[in-house]
Design an enzyme around this catalytic site. Structure first.
Site, mmCIF file in Angstrom:
data_model
loop_
_atom_site.group_PDB
_atom_site.id
_atom_site.type_symbol
_atom_site.label_atom_id
_atom_site.label_comp_id
_atom_site.label_asym_id
_atom_site.label_seq_id
_atom_site.Cartn_x
_atom_site.Cartn_y
_atom_site.Cartn_z
ATOM 1 N N CYS A 91 0.658 -1.150 0.335
ATOM 2 C CA CYS A 91 0.373 -0.390 0.342
ATOM 3 C C CYS A 91 0.793 1.451 -0.233
ATOM 4 C CB CYS A 91 -0.787 -0.022 0.710
ATOM 5 S SG CYS A 91 -2.065 -1.716 1.143
ATOM 6 N N HIS A 359 -9.205 3.634 -2.621
ATOM 7 C CA HIS A 359 -7.485 3.017 -2.371
ATOM 8 C C HIS A 359 -6.679 2.458 -4.007
ATOM 9 C CE1 HIS A 359 -4.012 1.953 -0.191
ATOM 10 N NE2 HIS A 359 -4.177 0.905 0.616
ATOM 11 N N CYS A 389 -0.408 2.632 6.577
ATOM 12 C CA CYS A 389 -0.195 1.386 7.024
ATOM 13 C C CYS A 389 0.782 -0.157 5.949
ATOM 14 C CB CYS A 389 -1.478 0.284 8.080
ATOM 15 S SG CYS A 389 -2.757 0.749 7.039
#
Length: 403
Positions: A91, A359, A389
């Site tokens: 991510c 996302h 995160c």
């Protein structure tokens, strides 16, 4: 030390990551080339000043395979002399691309970089590349692997967050994102996506649901309860690592977790000489970057540890930061950050986040740095911190300061 500056930041709107999403027809290569061209057209820099294109991309298979960064350069209007590097820090890939470029500049390795990322989740499903930590039993057992949704619910259980808190944060994300679009707060960075005939196919984030409220979210069933409680029983795995807990309270669902979307983003970063040579004004200085590993079962606590690290290493405190972008992978991640640092929710994700807008894994890190910069300018604030995160237990952060 040579300073690294942000000269510009652009992104596409985010399309729903489904077959009926507005960007589904667009390949990862085409969207990457499109956003690179947009950055070039806005800034008209000398191509020979760009040392590299560093491109975040998580699911590197099929059309997102190979060195997508180099392919995007060749497909774009950039000069063929510019190389490309594709990276994967899950991510945080888009952020890591920016941080790598900034630190190369600081070390004297080139005057300027283009950094960002892409993820076409409607075309290349998340997890379709496989991952050793999930599919290799020798590592999965050693690391007490559980899926991210179980980790998010583990955070909620361990730190005492109720479903109502998570749902309220989700409602706020949609409300803020809708208000931001209504008030044109993203117009400085958004590049509407056009098809090959020049017709606009997406000009606004497609995932936002302004009608979202507590009542509508209350109708949604927890997404990870069955995964946790039935075979293979990931709740039991998590409780082996955290035996102080009696059970996992499953509070996350599709409405308070990040949306699956398509999108791309790019930043132009360079030293002071690059700006002078190209007639460009720096918008912000990259003050510091940081990354670290965290316990992999709970997995998503990285924003806490990496924020502590980046502040400590730069002799700063949380009070030195005016605005925060904390990626909304799951509601509990942001709730934990606010709790850990006792920060005012009004300065965190001011214009909504990934719960509302989605996302796109490889791009999100670059997107939130750009969003932070835009909001610092809009509110006439000075310093901001962006953090995410990261899957398998990592965290990444970037501090920027307006010039």
């Amino acid at each position: 030390m040579i300073e690294a500056y942000i000269y510009d930041a652009v992104r596409t709107p985010r399309g729903k990551g489904k077959n009926d999403g507005a960007l589904h027809e667009v390949t990862s290569l085409r969207l990457s080339a499109f956003i690179l061209n947009a950055l070039k057209q806005r800034n008209n820099f000398n191509a020979y000043d760009i040392a590299d294109v560093i491109w975040g991309n998580v699911t590197q298979v099929m059309e997102q395979g190979g060195c997508l960064a180099r392919s995007a350069v060749l497909a774009s209007d950039l000069d063929d002399s510019i190389p490309g590097l594709t990276i994967n820090r899950f991510c945080a890939s888009g952020m890591e691309a920016v941080n790598l470029g900034a630190n190369q500049i600081r070390g004297g390795e080139g005057q300027a970089y283009i950094a960002g990322g892409v993820e076409m989740m409607s075309r290349i499903p998340m997890g379709s590349d496989g991952a050793a930590i999930a599919v290799d039993p020798s590592l999965a057992m050693k690391s007490y692997f559980v899926p991210q949704g179980i980790s998010a619910d583990l955070i909620a259980t361990k730190y005492g967050f109720a479903r109502d808190q998570a749902d309220a944060l989700a409602v706020n994300s949609h409300s803020r994102a809708h208000a931001a679009w209504t008030n044109s707060r993203f117009e400085n960075s958004i590049v509407p996506v056009k098809d090959q005939n020049g017709l606009t196919i997406l000009q606004q984030d497609e995932h936002i649901r302004p009608q979202t409220n507590m009542q509508s979210l209350a109708t949604l069933s927890p997404s990870f309860k069955e995964l946790g409680e039935t075979v293979p029983g990931f709740d039991k795995v998590a409780l082996m690592r955290y035996p102080d807990l009696e059970c996992i309270n499953h509070i996350h669902h599709a409405g308070n977790s990040s949306g699956i979307v398509d999108g791309a983003a790019a930043l132009l970063i360079g030293n002071r000489q690059f700006g002078q040579d190209n007639g460009l004004r720096a918008r912000a200085r990259i003050v510091a970057t940081a990354k670290l590993g965290t316990e992999p079962t709970i997995m998503l606590t990285g924003p806490i540890s990496v924020t502590e690290k980046i502040l400590s290493e730069n002799k700063m405190t949380i009070d030195d930061i005016d605005l925060f972008e904390v990626n909304e992978a799951f509601a509990a991640v942001v709730l934990l950050f606010q709790q850990a640092f006792d920060v005012d929710p009004d300065v965190v994700n001011v214009n909504g986040g990934s719960i509302a807008m989605g996302h796109p894994l490889g791009a999100t890190g670059a997107i939130i740095i750009g969003a932070l910069l835009d909001e610092l300018e809009r509110c006439d604030k000075q310093t901001g911190l962006a953090t995410l995160c990261v899957a398998s237990g990592m965290g990444a952060a970037t501090i920027i300061e307006r010039v």
